[in-house]
Design a protein around this motif. Sequence first.
Motif, PDB file in Angstrom:
ATOM      1  N   GLY A 216      46.259  37.940  39.794  1.00 51.24           N
ATOM      2  CA  GLY A 216      47.137  36.852  40.200  1.00 51.24           C
ATOM      3  C   GLY A 216      46.606  35.533  39.878  1.00 51.24           C
ATOM      4  N   ASP A 217      45.425  35.445  39.949  1.00 47.48           N
ATOM      5  CA  ASP A 217      44.750  33.960  39.801  1.00 47.48           C
ATOM      6  C   ASP A 217      43.239  34.377  39.372  1.00 47.48           C
ATOM      7  N   THR A 218      42.620  33.079  39.258  1.00 41.94           N
ATOM      8  CA  THR A 218      41.178  33.259  38.796  1.00 41.94           C
ATOM      9  C   THR A 218      40.426  33.695  40.082  1.00 41.94           C
ATOM     10  N   THR A 219      40.669  33.509  41.131  1.00 39.13           N
ATOM     11  CA  THR A 219      40.196  33.641  42.291  1.00 39.13           C
ATOM     12  C   THR A 219      39.968  35.269  42.574  1.00 39.13           C
ATOM     13  N   GLU A 220      41.199  35.867  42.234  1.00 41.88           N
ATOM     14  CA  GLU A 220      41.116  37.172  42.313  1.00 41.88           C
ATOM     15  C   GLU A 220      40.252  37.762  41.174  1.00 41.88           C
ATOM     16  N   ALA A 221      40.395  37.419  40.148  1.00 35.79           N
ATOM     17  CA  ALA A 221      39.476  37.789  38.825  1.00 35.79           C
ATOM     18  C   ALA A 221      38.193  37.732  39.200  1.00 35.79           C
ATOM     19  N   LEU A 222      37.501  36.629  39.828  1.00 31.47           N
ATOM     20  CA  LEU A 222      36.221  36.449  40.044  1.00 31.47           C
ATOM     21  C   LEU A 222      35.626  37.332  40.880  1.00 31.47           C
ATOM     22  N   ALA A 223      36.692  37.604  42.196  1.00 34.67           N
ATOM     23  CA  ALA A 223      36.148  38.523  42.952  1.00 34.67           C
ATOM     24  C   ALA A 223      36.005  39.943  42.511  1.00 34.67           C
ATOM     25  N   ALA A 224      36.918  40.382  41.393  1.00 39.28           N
ATOM     26  CA  ALA A 224      36.966  41.636  40.895  1.00 39.28           C
ATOM     27  C   ALA A 224      35.534  41.756  40.028  1.00 39.28           C
ATOM     28  N   ALA A 225      35.455  40.849  39.015  1.00 43.72           N
ATOM     29  CA  ALA A 225      34.275  40.785  38.275  1.00 43.72           C
ATOM     30  C   ALA A 225      32.838  40.836  39.198  1.00 43.72           C
ATOM     31  N   THR A 226      33.104  40.134  40.097  1.00 43.53           N
ATOM     32  CA  THR A 226      31.561  40.354  41.042  1.00 43.53           C
ATOM     33  C   THR A 226      31.507  41.766  41.634  1.00 43.53           C
ATOM     34  N   ALA A 227      32.819  42.073  41.862  1.00 41.02           N
ATOM     35  CA  ALA A 227      32.644  43.293  42.632  1.00 41.02           C
ATOM     36  C   ALA A 227      31.825  44.564  41.896  1.00 41.02           C
ATOM     37  N   THR A 228      32.420  44.220  40.505  1.00 43.63           N
ATOM     38  CA  THR A 228      32.188  45.177  39.335  1.00 43.63           C
ATOM     39  C   THR A 228      30.835  45.282  39.198  1.00 43.63           C
ATOM     40  N   LEU A 229      30.206  43.928  38.862  1.00 44.06           N
ATOM     41  CA  LEU A 229      28.749  43.817  38.795  1.00 44.06           C
ATOM     42  C   LEU A 229      27.934  44.621  39.702  1.00 44.06           C
ATOM     43  N   GLU A 230      28.410  44.315  41.038  1.00 43.03           N
ATOM     44  CA  GLU A 230      27.675  45.015  42.158  1.00 43.03           C
ATOM     45  C   GLU A 230      28.034  46.325  42.335  1.00 43.03           C
ATOM     46  N   GLY A 231      28.907  47.284  41.599  1.00 41.47           N
ATOM     47  CA  GLY A 231      29.465  48.262  41.793  1.00 41.47           C
ATOM     48  C   GLY A 231      30.192  48.740  42.982  1.00 41.47           C
ATOM     49  N   LYS A 232      30.648  47.661  43.400  1.00 38.93           N
ATOM     50  CA  LYS A 232      31.796  48.084  44.440  1.00 38.93           C
ATOM     51  C   LYS A 232      33.104  48.189  43.780  1.00 38.93           C
ATOM     52  N   VAL A 233      33.744  49.346  44.537  1.00 39.30           N
ATOM     53  CA  VAL A 233      35.281  49.548  44.279  1.00 39.30           C
ATOM     54  C   VAL A 233      36.108  48.950  45.279  1.00 39.30           C
ATOM     55  N   SER A 234      36.896  48.068  44.678  1.00 47.07           N
ATOM     56  CA  SER A 234      37.901  47.221  45.666  1.00 47.07           C
ATOM     57  C   SER A 234      39.050  47.988  45.870  1.00 47.07           C
ATOM     58  N   LYS A 235      39.667  47.632  46.692  1.00 47.39           N
ATOM     59  CA  LYS A 235      40.902  48.453  47.250  1.00 47.39           C
ATOM     60  C   LYS A 235      42.089  48.503  46.300  1.00 47.39           C
ATOM     61  N   THR A 236      42.043  47.090  45.283  1.00 47.90           N
ATOM     62  CA  THR A 236      43.179  47.125  44.141  1.00 47.90           C
ATOM     63  C   THR A 236      42.608  48.072  43.047  1.00 47.90           C
TER      64      THR A 236
END
Length: 123
Positions: free
Chosen positions: A26-46
């Motif tokens: 939806g926006d860069t904030t959502e993209a940044l959160a997803a990228a950070t979670a990816t690097l940490e190995g976390k699986v977001s709800k989305t």
Amino acid sequence: VVAVAAAVAAGPMSSLVALKGFAGFGDTTEALAAATATLEGKVSKTLKKFLKKSVGEGDSLMVSEPKLAAGIKDKLGLQCVFDASVMEIMRGIRANLEQLVGDKAAPDASKAMVLGLAHSLSR
């Protein structure tokens, strides 16, 4: 790996891979959160919801981040592949992203988002 690299260089990426699902941010904030979670190995709800909808039972999922592959396997029980051939295929996908995604993402907006995201991640 050599065969994949030759195939990527030889022809359109769409003859090798097909878009099975797409979910934009939806926006860069959502993209940044997803990228950070990816690097940490976390699986977001989305991501969890998207993978449940897009990946069939018995399918293997190519993942370019080893920590994320482990997280997906733990949370969802999906078989994940991470090796040199996956990295070569990902390189080809990144190089041909606009061709593969088509009109699902606006090219100008995606380029701006990539630059903004890269800047935010580097901080």
